[in-house]
Scaffold this motif. Structure first.
Motif, PDB file in Angstrom:
ATOM      1  N   VAL A 295      87.468  61.902  51.568  1.00  0.00           N
ATOM      2  CA  VAL A 295      87.268  63.343  51.730  1.00  0.00           C
ATOM      3  C   VAL A 295      88.264  63.907  52.734  1.00  0.00           C
ATOM      4  N   ALA A 296      88.523  63.165  53.814  1.00  0.00           N
ATOM      5  CA  ALA A 296      89.475  63.633  54.820  1.00  0.00           C
ATOM      6  C   ALA A 296      90.879  63.765  54.238  1.00  0.00           C
ATOM      7  N   ARG A 297      91.271  62.809  53.393  1.00  0.00           N
ATOM      8  CA  ARG A 297      92.581  62.882  52.739  1.00  0.00           C
ATOM      9  C   ARG A 297      92.656  64.125  51.858  1.00  0.00           C
ATOM     10  N   PHE A 298      91.574  64.389  51.151  1.00  0.00           N
ATOM     11  CA  PHE A 298      91.578  65.542  50.264  1.00  0.00           C
ATOM     12  C   PHE A 298      91.571  66.845  51.057  1.00  0.00           C
ATOM     13  N   ARG A 299      90.828  66.881  52.147  1.00  0.00           N
ATOM     14  CA  ARG A 299      90.819  68.104  52.968  1.00  0.00           C
ATOM     15  C   ARG A 299      92.179  68.373  53.595  1.00  0.00           C
TER      16      ARG A 299
ATOM     17  N   SER B 207      79.129  60.242  30.534  1.00  0.00           N
ATOM     18  CA  SER B 207      80.093  60.987  29.728  1.00  0.00           C
ATOM     19  C   SER B 207      79.860  62.492  29.760  1.00  0.00           C
ATOM     20  N   GLU B 208      78.726  62.936  30.299  1.00  0.00           N
ATOM     21  CA  GLU B 208      78.445  64.370  30.330  1.00  0.00           C
ATOM     22  C   GLU B 208      79.002  65.010  31.592  1.00  0.00           C
ATOM     23  N   GLN B 209      79.532  66.196  31.444  1.00  0.00           N
ATOM     24  CA  GLN B 209      80.027  66.939  32.606  1.00  0.00           C
ATOM     25  C   GLN B 209      78.874  67.811  33.114  1.00  0.00           C
ATOM     26  N   ALA B 210      77.999  67.170  33.869  1.00  0.00           N
ATOM     27  CA  ALA B 210      76.740  67.807  34.267  1.00  0.00           C
ATOM     28  C   ALA B 210      76.689  68.162  35.747  1.00  0.00           C
ATOM     29  N   HIS B 211      77.790  67.962  36.466  1.00  0.00           N
ATOM     30  CA  HIS B 211      77.768  68.114  37.919  1.00  0.00           C
ATOM     31  C   HIS B 211      78.926  69.002  38.368  1.00  0.00           C
ATOM     32  N   THR B 212      78.700  69.710  39.462  1.00  0.00           N
ATOM     33  CA  THR B 212      79.734  70.578  40.026  1.00  0.00           C
ATOM     34  C   THR B 212      79.738  70.409  41.535  1.00  0.00           C
ATOM     35  N   ALA B 213      80.910  70.182  42.102  1.00  0.00           N
ATOM     36  CA  ALA B 213      81.036  70.046  43.552  1.00  0.00           C
ATOM     37  C   ALA B 213      81.810  71.230  44.114  1.00  0.00           C
ATOM     38  N   PHE B 214      81.449  71.593  45.333  1.00  0.00           N
ATOM     39  CA  PHE B 214      82.126  72.672  46.054  1.00  0.00           C
ATOM     40  C   PHE B 214      82.456  72.129  47.439  1.00  0.00           C
TER      41      PHE B 214
ATOM     42  N   ASP C 165      84.398  72.476  56.095  1.00  0.00           N
ATOM     43  CA  ASP C 165      83.218  72.131  56.899  1.00  0.00           C
ATOM     44  C   ASP C 165      81.950  71.926  56.084  1.00  0.00           C
ATOM     45  N   GLY C 166      82.066  71.772  54.769  1.00  0.00           N
ATOM     46  CA  GLY C 166      80.874  71.570  53.968  1.00  0.00           C
ATOM     47  C   GLY C 166      81.164  70.884  52.641  1.00  0.00           C
ATOM     48  N   LEU C 167      80.170  70.120  52.143  1.00  0.00           N
ATOM     49  CA  LEU C 167      80.267  69.418  50.864  1.00  0.00           C
ATOM     50  C   LEU C 167      78.968  69.657  50.099  1.00  0.00           C
ATOM     51  N   TRP C 168      79.059  70.266  48.918  1.00  0.00           N
ATOM     52  CA  TRP C 168      77.879  70.574  48.112  1.00  0.00           C
ATOM     53  C   TRP C 168      78.059  69.964  46.724  1.00  0.00           C
ATOM     54  N   LEU C 169      76.958  69.477  46.174  1.00  0.00           N
ATOM     55  CA  LEU C 169      76.975  68.908  44.827  1.00  0.00           C
ATOM     56  C   LEU C 169      75.770  69.432  44.055  1.00  0.00           C
ATOM     57  N   HIS C 170      76.053  70.082  42.925  1.00  0.00           N
ATOM     58  CA  HIS C 170      74.997  70.597  42.061  1.00  0.00           C
ATOM     59  C   HIS C 170      74.855  69.691  40.841  1.00  0.00           C
ATOM     60  N   THR C 171      73.613  69.377  40.483  1.00  0.00           N
ATOM     61  CA  THR C 171      73.337  68.575  39.300  1.00  0.00           C
ATOM     62  C   THR C 171      72.077  69.113  38.628  1.00  0.00           C
ATOM     63  N   ASP C 172      71.575  68.401  37.620  1.00  0.00           N
ATOM     64  CA  ASP C 172      70.346  68.860  36.969  1.00  0.00           C
ATOM     65  C   ASP C 172      69.267  67.778  37.048  1.00  0.00           C
ATOM     66  N   SER C 173      68.108  68.074  36.476  1.00  0.00           N
ATOM     67  CA  SER C 173      66.936  67.221  36.648  1.00  0.00           C
ATOM     68  C   SER C 173      67.121  65.817  36.082  1.00  0.00           C
TER      69      SER C 173
END
Length: 373
Positions: A11-15, A46-53, A57-65
């Motif tokens: 993550v530090a490399r990417f930031r 294989s499903e694109q079911a997740h989104t990261a932001f 100073d923050g890391l968020w990950l959205h997924t489903d049930s």
């Protein structure tokens, strides 16, 4: 060093790259990139079911049930990633994060579907948000080229299972079996002896079918004297092995031995020449020269090799089109072949790690033309 600390380094490399590019935030949906950044094993499919932001100073990950509980089990609830399982579509969620972060430049990866990108633009406009959405242009793919200690360990374990499967299948193959039967036995062995999944669709191509580099296993019945090309690999904790071996049912002919020796010479010459900083195109050209000098130039048409990791095909590449360097820490295949239409094919492939002193295959399977049956 723990997996968490290794992921923190990723993550530090990417930031650092985000800061260099002037991005306030990045929106990611590509599963291999998310697997690499989060370190979460055996959840992404294989499903694109997740989104990261991501911001500085923050890391968020959205997924489903369908995935939420699995993420909680692996990430916990007090980690650096804030997990969100709200029943909202990915576009609306990403737009909401842009709004909360007051981001003016939010980069989106190249692999993002056009429908998502267009929808995000429309959603931001509907919320009266002014935000640039530049493309990443493969930045994360390039960061993933250099593997860390954990990744190399997972790749080595995947190769162990793959080598064990080769030992097993050599004792199983005999004349009278079909390509499908050999594939089923090979895959069953891997899945029962440590593989979480298969790296890709296994190729078992016997006799004249071996002249098709991406042949699909068929009901062709193996005969005495057939060469059999087996291209396969085990996946372990989302990392892949990739190996090809060619064996002969019974005694190979003089011609088969000769062609095999040419392929082996090309493989071993390239493995010896592959050094840190070498140009991918140059190593491919070396294989092509060895094969062409032996009179088989028209029968080697594919690229010599490719990167392997979370994806079975990733950067860097050993091909006539790849003019970049192959760095220390990368993992690549070297897989020359000769394919004689209507007669037989031969490929010899290793997957290995580029170390400071050169190329080191993960596997232990011999380069000899082995007899089976």
């Amino acid at each position: 060093m723990t997996v968490a600390s290794l992921c923190a380094q990723r993550v530090a490399r990417f930031r650092a790259l985000m800061e260099e590019r002037g991005y306030d935030a990045v929106i990611l949906r590509n599963n291999p990139d998310l697997r690499w950044l989060t370190g979460v094993e055996r959840v992404f499919d294989s499903e694109q079911a997740h989104t990261a932001f991501l911001t500085q100073d923050g890391l968020w990950l959205h997924t489903d049930s369908r995935y939420y509980n699995s993420f909680v089990e692996r990430m916990g609830t007090d980690g650096v990633w804030q997990l969100d399982g709200d029943a909202v579509d990915a576009v609306a969620w990403a737009a909401g994060r842009v709004l909360k972060a007051r981001a003016r430049v939010a980069a989106v990866e190249d692999t993002c579907p056009l429908s998502f990108f267009d929808g995000l633009q429309a959603e931001l406009a509907a919320r009266s948000m002014s935000c640039l959405l530049p493309r990443l242009h493969g930045d994360l793919v390039r960061l993933r080229i250099v593997k860390d200690r954990e990744e190399l360990g997972l790749l080595a374990r995947a190769q162990e299972v793959t080598d064990d499967a080769f030992d097993h299948i050599r004792g199983y193959i005999k004349a009278g079996l079909t390509e499908r039967q050999i594939r089923a036995e090979l895959e069953h062995y891997m899945l029962m002896h440590g593989a979480d999944a298969l790296s890709f669709d296994t190729i078992v191509a016997a006799g004249p079918n071996g002249a098709n580099p991406h042949a699909k296993p068929s009901d062709y019945v193996v005969r005495e004297g057939d060469l059999i090309v087996m291209d396969y690999g085990a996946a372990y904790h989302d990392y892949h092995a990739d190996m090809t071996r060619t064996v002969c049912v019974g005694e190979p002919s003089e011609e088969q031995r000769h062609v095999y020796d040419v392929v082996r010479e090309a493989n071993e010459a390239c493995e010896a020449a592959a050094k840190p900083g070498c140009i991918g195109r140059d190593i491919h050209d070396l294989a092509a020269k060895v094969i062409s000098d032996a009179g088989y130039g028209p029968y080697f048409g594919h690229g010599l090799g490719h990167g392997v990791g979370i994806e079975i095909h990733e950067s860097p590449h050993l091909s006539r089109l790849y003019g970049d360097e192959v760095p220390v820490g990368s993992v690549i295949t070297i897989e020359p072949g000769i394919y004689l239409p209507g007669r037989f094919g031969i490929r010899l492939e290793d997957c290995g790690h580029m170390a400071e002193d050169g190329y080191h295959p993960f596997g232990r399977s011999a380069h000899d033309l082995l007899r089976v049956g």
